[in-house]
Motif scaffolding. Structure first.
Motif: not given
Length: 223
Positions: A117-125, A199
């Motif tokens: 899920f952390a990668y989904r946050l990176i994508e959105k950012g 990051t």
């Protein structure tokens, strides 16, 4: 305009493990001109690129900004797209560019190839950075009209942060278009260093660049 009116430029340096898939993703998306610009690979990158159907193979001194410019010299299409060797274009990516009236430049949303899920946050950012700050990074497959690219002088020929420098110039000309893509990117650096560690390193490098640090020194730390 159609996908065959887009040149795809891929810089490489010892990318034997990834270059075949990158080229195939470009051709599946409709590219008929795929230019590989190599910075001195010691592995099988060039032979794999040739066997996979790269239209042109260019040799250059190493350095991503240098290689991107060297490859773009041989681009003949209306738009040039710059694809990292460990990234994959979605099948509709080039058509998405064609569907934008009077497109100037832009980039794509990403899919990091990992279920966390952390990668989904990176994508959105990363998408928000393009949308609200006009700042596109190289692993979002930056594309630009070839004539405008030539007018601004292409990428700054530095070893790192060439995408940041290019975005600074281009956002003064036009707001970047953010397309849904996606561009699939490898999680290898995050997995090697840890999501938080990678990051924080990325933020550190960008802050130091903004404060005037040498891109060459930053590139050594990045590697």
């Amino acid at each position: 305009m159609n996908p065959s009116d887009i040149s795809v430029v891929i810089p490489t340096l010892n990318e034997a493990a990834t270059i075949e898939n990158a080229i195939r993703s470009a051709t599946r998306a409709g590219a008929t001109e795929v230019i590989v610009c190599d910075g001195g690979s010691q592995d099988e990158t060039l032979s794999i690129a040739s066997d996979t159907g790269a239209t042109k193979i260019v040799r250059s001194i190493p350095g991503r900004g240098i290689q991107l410019n060297a490859g773009a010299v041989f681009a003949s299409r209306e738009v040039v797209l710059f694809l990292h060797a460990d990234n994959l274009l979605g099948e509709s990516c080039l058509q998405q560019i064609c569907d934008v009236p009077d497109v100037v430049w832009g980039a794509f949303e990403q899919h990091i190839d990992h279920p966390r899920f952390a990668y989904r946050l990176i994508e959105k950012g990363n998408a928000a950075r393009v949308r609200f700050r006009g700042m596109a990074f190289g692993d979002q497959a930056i594309f630009v009209r070839r004539q405008i690219y030539k007018e601004v002088g292409g990428f700054e020929e530095i070893e790192l942060m060439e995408d940041v420098a290019f975005s600074r110039i281009m956002r003064k000309i036009a707001k970047p278009v953010l397309l849904t893509g996606p561009v699939t990117i490898s999680p290898r650096r995050w997995e090697q260093r840890g999501i938080v560690g990678q990051t924080l390193q990325n933020w550190n490098l960008r802050c130091r660049y903004h404060l005037g640090a040498s891109p060459r020194r930053l590139a050594k730390q990045y590697r």
